[in-house]
Write a protein that holds these residues in place. Sequence first.
Motif, short mmCIF file in Angstrom:
data_model
loop_
_atom_site.label_atom_id
_atom_site.label_comp_id
_atom_site.label_asym_id
_atom_site.label_seq_id
_atom_site.Cartn_x
_atom_site.Cartn_y
_atom_site.Cartn_z
N ILE A 196 29.76 39.58 39.87
CA ILE A 196 29.75 38.51 40.87
C ILE A 196 31.15 37.92 41.01
O ILE A 196 31.64 37.71 42.13
N LEU A 197 31.78 37.65 39.89
CA LEU A 197 33.14 37.11 39.92
C LEU A 197 34.08 38.03 40.71
O LEU A 197 34.80 37.58 41.61
N LEU A 198 34.07 39.30 40.38
CA LEU A 198 34.98 40.24 41.02
C LEU A 198 34.69 40.39 42.51
O LEU A 198 35.61 40.43 43.34
N LYS A 199 33.42 40.45 42.87
CA LYS A 199 33.05 40.65 44.28
C LYS A 199 33.24 39.38 45.11
O LYS A 199 33.32 39.45 46.34
N THR A 200 33.33 38.23 44.46
CA THR A 200 33.54 36.98 45.19
C THR A 200 34.94 36.93 45.80
O THR A 200 35.14 36.35 46.87
N ARG A 205 41.29 49.25 28.60
CA ARG A 205 41.38 48.66 29.95
C ARG A 205 40.49 47.43 30.08
O ARG A 205 40.02 47.11 31.16
N LYS A 206 40.30 46.71 28.99
CA LYS A 206 39.62 45.42 29.04
C LYS A 206 40.70 44.37 29.33
O LYS A 206 41.32 43.81 28.42
N LEU A 207 40.92 44.13 30.61
CA LEU A 207 42.11 43.40 31.04
C LEU A 207 42.07 41.93 30.66
O LEU A 207 43.12 41.28 30.62
N TYR A 260 40.38 39.25 34.86
CA TYR A 260 39.53 40.45 34.76
C TYR A 260 39.98 41.57 35.71
O TYR A 260 39.76 42.74 35.41
N LYS A 261 40.61 41.22 36.81
CA LYS A 261 41.00 42.22 37.81
C LYS A 261 42.31 42.91 37.46
O LYS A 261 42.45 44.13 37.59
N TRP A 262 43.31 42.11 37.01
CA TRP A 262 44.65 42.66 36.82
C TRP A 262 45.29 42.34 35.46
O TRP A 262 46.38 42.79 35.18
N GLY A 263 44.61 41.56 34.63
CA GLY A 263 45.24 41.12 33.39
C GLY A 263 46.09 39.88 33.60
O GLY A 263 47.04 39.63 32.88
N GLY A 264 45.69 39.06 34.59
CA GLY A 264 46.41 37.82 34.89
C GLY A 264 47.50 38.02 35.91
O GLY A 264 47.97 39.14 36.14
N VAL A 265 47.91 36.93 36.53
CA VAL A 265 48.99 36.95 37.51
C VAL A 265 49.94 35.78 37.29
O VAL A 265 51.15 35.93 37.28
N THR A 299 49.31 47.44 40.38
CA THR A 299 49.36 46.02 40.05
C THR A 299 49.23 45.79 38.56
O THR A 299 49.94 44.97 37.98
N GLU A 300 48.33 46.50 37.92
CA GLU A 300 48.14 46.34 36.47
C GLU A 300 49.40 46.69 35.70
O GLU A 300 49.78 45.98 34.75
N VAL A 301 50.08 47.76 36.09
CA VAL A 301 51.31 48.14 35.39
C VAL A 301 52.40 47.12 35.65
O VAL A 301 53.18 46.77 34.75
N SER A 302 52.46 46.59 36.86
CA SER A 302 53.43 45.52 37.16
C SER A 302 53.21 44.32 36.26
O SER A 302 54.17 43.73 35.74
#
Length: 285
Positions: free
Chosen positions: A7-11, A76-78, A146-151, A216-219
Amino acid sequence: MENGRNILLKTYWSSNGWKDGTISKENFEIAKNEGFMFDYPDFTTHDETIDKLHQILSKIHPEKVANAFLYSLSTRKLEYRSALGSFYYAKAIPDHRLNENLSIFVPHSHPTAHTHCYFCGWRAWKTDPSEYDKNWGINVFNFERYKWGGVRHTSLDYALFDLEQFITLPEVTPTDKDKEILKSILKCVDELAPHNKAGKLRDFIISKKILNGNKTEVSIILDILGICGILVSKDYPSYEDCFVDEHLREPVEMKNDFSYPVNRWSSSDQINELKFEKVFKYRID
Protein backbone atom coordinates in the motif's frame (compact mmCIF):
# COMPACT_ATOMS: atom_id res chain seq x y z
CA MET A 1 -6.06 -7.75 0.69
CA GLU A 2 -2.94 -5.66 0.12
CA ASN A 3 -0.34 -5.60 2.87
CA GLY A 4 0.92 -2.35 4.37
CA ARG A 5 4.21 -2.30 2.51
CA ASN A 6 2.56 -2.65 -0.89
CA ILE A 7 0.00 0.00 0.00
CA LEU A 8 2.79 2.40 0.91
CA LEU A 9 4.66 1.80 -2.33
CA LYS A 10 1.57 2.00 -4.55
CA THR A 11 0.39 5.20 -2.87
CA TYR A 12 3.35 7.16 -4.19
CA TRP A 13 4.56 5.26 -7.26
CA SER A 14 3.25 3.60 -10.40
CA SER A 15 4.75 2.44 -13.69
CA ASN A 16 4.40 6.07 -14.81
CA GLY A 17 6.36 7.44 -11.84
CA TRP A 18 5.22 9.60 -8.91
CA LYS A 19 1.60 9.67 -7.73
CA ASP A 20 -0.03 12.35 -5.59
CA GLY A 21 -0.29 10.31 -2.39
CA THR A 22 -4.07 9.98 -2.38
CA ILE A 23 -5.14 6.98 -0.31
CA SER A 24 -8.42 5.52 0.95
CA LYS A 25 -9.11 5.53 4.69
CA GLU A 26 -9.29 1.74 4.64
CA ASN A 27 -5.87 1.31 3.02
CA PHE A 28 -4.35 3.97 5.26
CA GLU A 29 -5.56 2.16 8.36
CA ILE A 30 -4.16 -1.15 7.11
CA ALA A 31 -0.74 0.39 6.39
CA LYS A 32 -0.79 2.36 9.65
CA ASN A 33 -1.64 -0.69 11.74
CA GLU A 34 1.26 -2.56 10.13
CA GLY A 35 3.67 0.30 10.86
CA PHE A 36 4.19 1.47 7.27
CA MET A 37 2.18 4.71 7.33
CA PHE A 38 1.65 7.37 9.97
CA ASP A 39 -0.56 10.28 10.94
CA TYR A 40 0.67 13.75 10.04
CA PRO A 41 3.27 14.69 12.67
CA ASP A 42 2.74 17.21 15.44
CA PHE A 43 4.57 20.51 15.25
CA THR A 44 7.91 20.59 17.07
CA THR A 45 10.28 23.52 17.22
CA HIS A 46 13.74 23.47 15.72
CA ASP A 47 15.37 23.04 19.12
CA GLU A 48 12.94 20.32 20.21
CA THR A 49 13.71 18.43 17.00
CA ILE A 50 17.45 18.70 17.63
CA ASP A 51 16.93 17.38 21.16
CA LYS A 52 14.91 14.41 19.86
CA LEU A 53 17.68 13.67 17.39
CA HIS A 54 20.30 13.59 20.15
CA GLN A 55 18.13 11.17 22.13
CA ILE A 56 17.83 8.82 19.16
CA LEU A 57 21.53 9.00 18.36
CA SER A 58 22.38 7.98 21.92
CA LYS A 59 20.48 4.70 21.32
CA ILE A 60 22.32 3.70 18.14
CA HIS A 61 25.72 2.06 17.87
CA PRO A 62 27.62 3.01 14.68
CA GLU A 63 28.44 -0.63 13.96
CA LYS A 64 24.73 -1.50 13.76
CA VAL A 65 23.98 1.03 11.02
CA ALA A 66 27.08 -0.09 9.11
CA ASN A 67 26.01 -3.73 9.41
CA ALA A 68 22.51 -2.85 8.24
CA PHE A 69 23.87 -1.05 5.16
CA LEU A 70 26.04 -4.03 4.28
CA TYR A 71 23.18 -6.46 4.87
CA SER A 72 21.03 -4.56 2.38
CA LEU A 73 23.50 -5.05 -0.48
CA SER A 74 22.76 -8.74 -1.05
CA THR A 75 19.23 -8.87 0.38
CA ARG A 76 18.01 -5.64 -1.28
CA LYS A 77 16.07 -4.83 1.89
CA LEU A 78 16.44 -1.12 1.29
CA GLU A 79 14.89 0.01 4.57
CA TYR A 80 18.12 -1.22 6.20
CA ARG A 81 20.30 0.77 3.80
CA SER A 82 19.12 4.27 4.56
CA ALA A 83 20.15 4.73 8.20
CA LEU A 84 23.90 4.88 7.51
CA GLY A 85 23.56 8.18 5.66
CA SER A 86 21.13 9.63 8.18
CA PHE A 87 23.29 8.58 11.11
CA TYR A 88 26.53 10.13 9.85
CA TYR A 89 24.76 13.31 8.82
CA ALA A 90 22.84 13.63 12.07
CA LYS A 91 25.78 13.04 14.38
CA ALA A 92 27.82 15.62 12.49
CA ILE A 93 25.31 18.46 13.04
CA PRO A 94 26.99 20.92 15.43
CA ASP A 95 25.10 22.47 18.31
CA HIS A 96 23.27 25.47 16.90
CA ARG A 97 20.15 27.53 17.31
CA LEU A 98 17.80 28.66 14.59
CA ASN A 99 19.41 31.61 12.83
CA GLU A 100 16.72 34.10 11.87
CA ASN A 101 18.86 35.26 8.97
CA LEU A 102 19.06 31.71 7.62
CA SER A 103 15.43 30.60 7.84
CA ILE A 104 12.14 31.07 6.02
CA PHE A 105 9.83 33.58 7.70
CA VAL A 106 6.04 33.14 7.55
CA PRO A 107 4.22 35.82 9.60
CA HIS A 108 1.39 34.76 11.92
CA SER A 109 1.06 31.29 10.43
CA HIS A 110 2.91 29.29 13.01
CA PRO A 111 3.75 29.08 16.72
CA THR A 112 7.22 30.05 15.59
CA ALA A 113 7.40 32.27 12.54
CA HIS A 114 10.52 30.57 11.22
CA THR A 115 9.79 27.32 9.39
CA HIS A 116 13.07 26.21 7.83
CA CYS A 117 16.66 26.15 9.04
CA TYR A 118 19.11 26.41 6.15
CA PHE A 119 21.91 25.16 8.36
CA CYS A 120 20.64 21.67 9.27
CA GLY A 121 17.61 21.29 6.99
CA TRP A 122 14.87 21.36 9.65
CA ARG A 123 11.39 22.20 8.36
CA ALA A 124 8.43 22.90 10.62
CA TRP A 125 5.41 20.61 10.34
CA LYS A 126 2.24 22.63 9.78
CA THR A 127 -0.26 23.16 12.58
CA ASP A 128 -3.16 23.21 10.11
CA PRO A 129 -2.14 20.85 7.30
CA SER A 130 -4.20 20.53 4.12
CA GLU A 131 -5.33 17.15 2.79
CA TYR A 132 -2.42 17.29 0.36
CA ASP A 133 0.00 17.90 3.26
CA LYS A 134 -1.52 14.96 5.15
CA ASN A 135 -1.16 12.70 2.11
CA TRP A 136 2.61 13.31 2.14
CA GLY A 137 3.71 14.08 5.69
CA ILE A 138 6.31 11.56 6.85
CA ASN A 139 4.75 8.78 4.79
CA VAL A 140 6.67 9.87 1.73
CA PHE A 141 9.83 9.54 3.85
CA ASN A 142 8.97 5.92 4.54
CA PHE A 143 8.17 5.34 0.89
CA GLU A 144 11.64 6.60 -0.04
CA ARG A 145 13.25 4.31 2.54
CA TYR A 146 11.58 1.23 1.10
CA LYS A 147 11.75 2.27 -2.57
CA TRP A 148 15.33 3.53 -2.89
CA GLY A 149 17.08 3.29 0.47
CA GLY A 150 16.26 6.90 1.35
CA VAL A 151 16.75 10.18 -0.49
CA ARG A 152 16.81 13.08 1.99
CA HIS A 153 19.52 11.91 4.35
CA THR A 154 20.84 15.47 4.75
CA SER A 155 17.47 16.86 5.85
CA LEU A 156 17.08 16.92 9.63
CA ASP A 157 13.45 15.77 9.61
CA TYR A 158 14.14 12.83 7.33
CA ALA A 159 17.23 11.81 9.30
CA LEU A 160 15.26 11.87 12.55
CA PHE A 161 12.39 9.82 11.11
CA ASP A 162 14.79 7.38 9.45
CA LEU A 163 16.68 6.73 12.67
CA GLU A 164 13.46 6.42 14.69
CA GLN A 165 12.36 3.70 12.27
CA PHE A 166 15.79 2.07 12.22
CA ILE A 167 15.75 1.28 15.93
CA THR A 168 12.48 -0.63 15.44
CA LEU A 169 14.06 -3.01 12.90
CA PRO A 170 15.47 -6.38 13.98
CA GLU A 171 19.25 -6.35 14.24
CA VAL A 172 20.99 -7.97 11.27
CA THR A 173 24.40 -9.46 10.52
CA PRO A 174 26.04 -8.99 7.13
CA THR A 175 27.74 -11.86 5.32
CA ASP A 176 31.11 -12.10 3.63
CA LYS A 177 29.21 -11.72 0.36
CA ASP A 178 27.94 -8.31 1.48
CA LYS A 179 31.46 -7.18 2.26
CA GLU A 180 32.69 -8.40 -1.11
CA ILE A 181 29.90 -6.50 -2.88
CA LEU A 182 30.95 -3.25 -1.23
CA LYS A 183 34.61 -3.91 -2.02
CA SER A 184 33.70 -4.55 -5.66
CA ILE A 185 31.70 -1.31 -5.81
CA LEU A 186 34.63 0.71 -4.56
CA LYS A 187 37.21 -1.13 -6.66
CA CYS A 188 35.42 0.29 -9.70
CA VAL A 189 37.04 3.63 -8.88
CA ASP A 190 40.40 2.23 -10.03
CA GLU A 191 39.00 1.62 -13.53
CA LEU A 192 37.80 5.19 -14.12
CA ALA A 193 39.62 8.10 -15.73
CA PRO A 194 40.90 10.62 -13.15
CA HIS A 195 38.34 13.26 -14.16
CA ASN A 196 35.32 10.93 -13.96
CA LYS A 197 32.62 11.85 -11.44
CA ALA A 198 30.05 9.93 -9.42
CA GLY A 199 27.72 9.52 -12.41
CA LYS A 200 30.37 7.61 -14.34
CA LEU A 201 31.10 5.50 -11.27
CA ARG A 202 27.40 4.66 -10.88
CA ASP A 203 27.06 3.71 -14.55
CA PHE A 204 30.19 1.54 -14.39
CA ILE A 205 28.91 -0.26 -11.26
CA ILE A 206 25.63 -0.98 -13.03
CA SER A 207 27.40 -2.24 -16.15
CA LYS A 208 29.46 -4.67 -14.04
CA LYS A 209 26.27 -6.10 -12.46
CA ILE A 210 27.87 -6.13 -9.04
CA LEU A 211 24.53 -6.07 -7.21
CA ASN A 212 20.84 -6.09 -7.91
CA GLY A 213 19.50 -2.57 -8.04
CA ASN A 214 18.42 0.17 -10.38
CA LYS A 215 20.11 3.45 -11.25
CA THR A 216 18.49 5.39 -8.42
CA GLU A 217 19.42 2.79 -5.81
CA VAL A 218 23.07 2.81 -6.88
CA SER A 219 23.09 6.62 -6.84
CA ILE A 220 21.80 6.55 -3.26
CA ILE A 221 24.53 4.07 -2.26
CA LEU A 222 27.15 6.52 -3.55
CA ASP A 223 25.45 9.45 -1.81
CA ILE A 224 25.55 7.55 1.48
CA LEU A 225 29.22 6.63 1.02
CA GLY A 226 29.89 10.33 0.51
CA ILE A 227 28.00 11.38 3.62
CA CYS A 228 29.98 9.01 5.83
CA GLY A 229 33.27 10.22 4.33
CA ILE A 230 34.35 7.39 2.02
CA LEU A 231 33.76 9.10 -1.33
CA VAL A 232 34.73 12.72 -0.79
CA SER A 233 36.80 15.36 -2.51
CA LYS A 234 40.08 16.30 -0.90
CA ASP A 235 38.90 19.92 -1.05
CA TYR A 236 35.38 19.22 0.24
CA PRO A 237 35.55 16.77 3.16
CA SER A 238 32.68 14.89 4.79
CA TYR A 239 30.22 16.51 7.19
CA GLU A 240 32.02 14.94 10.12
CA ASP A 241 35.21 16.81 9.21
CA CYS A 242 33.63 20.11 8.27
CA PHE A 243 29.86 20.58 8.48
CA VAL A 244 28.42 22.36 5.44
CA ASP A 245 25.11 24.22 5.53
CA GLU A 246 22.48 23.98 2.78
CA HIS A 247 23.72 27.05 0.91
CA LEU A 248 27.03 25.35 0.06
CA ARG A 249 25.90 21.87 -1.00
CA GLU A 250 24.89 22.33 -4.62
CA PRO A 251 27.07 20.62 -7.25
CA VAL A 252 29.38 22.64 -9.46
CA GLU A 253 27.95 21.10 -12.66
CA MET A 254 24.31 21.57 -13.69
CA LYS A 255 23.94 17.90 -14.70
CA ASN A 256 25.30 16.49 -11.44
CA ASP A 257 22.29 15.23 -9.47
CA PHE A 258 24.19 13.70 -6.56
CA SER A 259 24.14 15.00 -3.00
CA TYR A 260 26.97 16.72 -1.15
CA PRO A 261 29.77 15.75 -0.71
CA VAL A 262 29.93 13.04 -3.41
CA ASN A 263 28.79 15.69 -5.91
CA ARG A 264 32.25 17.24 -5.45
CA TRP A 265 34.11 13.93 -5.77
CA SER A 266 36.07 12.74 -8.80
CA SER A 267 37.99 9.53 -9.43
CA SER A 268 41.28 11.29 -8.77
CA ASP A 269 40.18 11.70 -5.14
CA GLN A 270 40.08 7.90 -4.84
CA ILE A 271 38.63 6.33 -1.67
CA ASN A 272 39.18 7.52 1.87
CA GLU A 273 40.36 4.20 3.29
CA LEU A 274 40.67 5.53 6.82
CA LYS A 275 37.00 6.47 6.83
CA PHE A 276 36.10 3.12 5.28
CA GLU A 277 37.83 1.24 8.10
CA LYS A 278 36.28 3.52 10.71
CA VAL A 279 32.76 2.97 9.39
CA PHE A 280 32.84 -0.71 8.39
CA LYS A 281 35.59 -2.13 10.63
CA TYR A 282 37.43 -4.01 7.89
CA ARG A 283 40.01 -3.11 5.25
CA ILE A 284 39.11 -2.55 1.65
CA ASP A 285 42.23 -4.20 0.20
